[in-house]
Design an enzyme around this catalytic site. Sequence first.
Site, short mmCIF file in Angstrom:
data_model
loop_
_atom_site.label_atom_id
_atom_site.label_comp_id
_atom_site.label_asym_id
_atom_site.label_seq_id
_atom_site.Cartn_x
_atom_site.Cartn_y
_atom_site.Cartn_z
CB SER A 33 -0.96 0.01 1.20
OG SER A 33 -0.24 0.10 2.40
CG HIS A 72 -1.55 3.72 5.06
ND1 HIS A 72 -2.87 3.34 4.99
CD2 HIS A 72 -0.88 2.76 4.39
CE1 HIS A 72 -2.98 2.21 4.32
NE2 HIS A 72 -1.78 1.83 3.95
CG ASP A 99 -5.70 4.63 5.42
OD1 ASP A 99 -5.74 4.11 4.30
OD2 ASP A 99 -4.64 4.91 6.01
#
Length: 156
Positions: A33, A72, A99
């Site tokens: 990701s 992230h 998210d």
Amino acid sequence: MAGMIVTSALIIWKGLMVATGSESPVVVVLSGSMEPGFKRGDILFLHMSKEPIRTGEIVVFNIDGREIPIVHRVIKVHERQESGEVDILTKGDNNFGDDRLLYAQGQLWLQKHHIMGRAVGYLPYVGWVTIVMTEKPIIKYLLIGALGLLVITSKE
């Protein structure tokens, strides 16, 4: 001897926790990701300072009800004027949307207590050892058995 190695590892880990201010000073990237910046198997070094979290920083956070932390990028920070609390929104660089679907049900933002640390450095590919041992438990058991055998047969 084995006890000394384990004790030394624990002391080093606790020392890193104190020095970095993070409950987990080292994490392994488990998914794609965050590509192309970080790839699966990269090891990230974390630090948690008192400085405010800023848009663009890469953070590692926990979600209530999930065991595995997520790496992230912060895409939005909202400070509430009345309380001074900060709401944080994240997104994987390689993901289409933010998210919010990963957060706990009904949760739209992360708060500071969800953040484990900020990425301050990395080692590429070194974390593959952890990934292989997690995904292929037989390899982990063989390695533990070999180390156990080595301890039993070694002479002091």
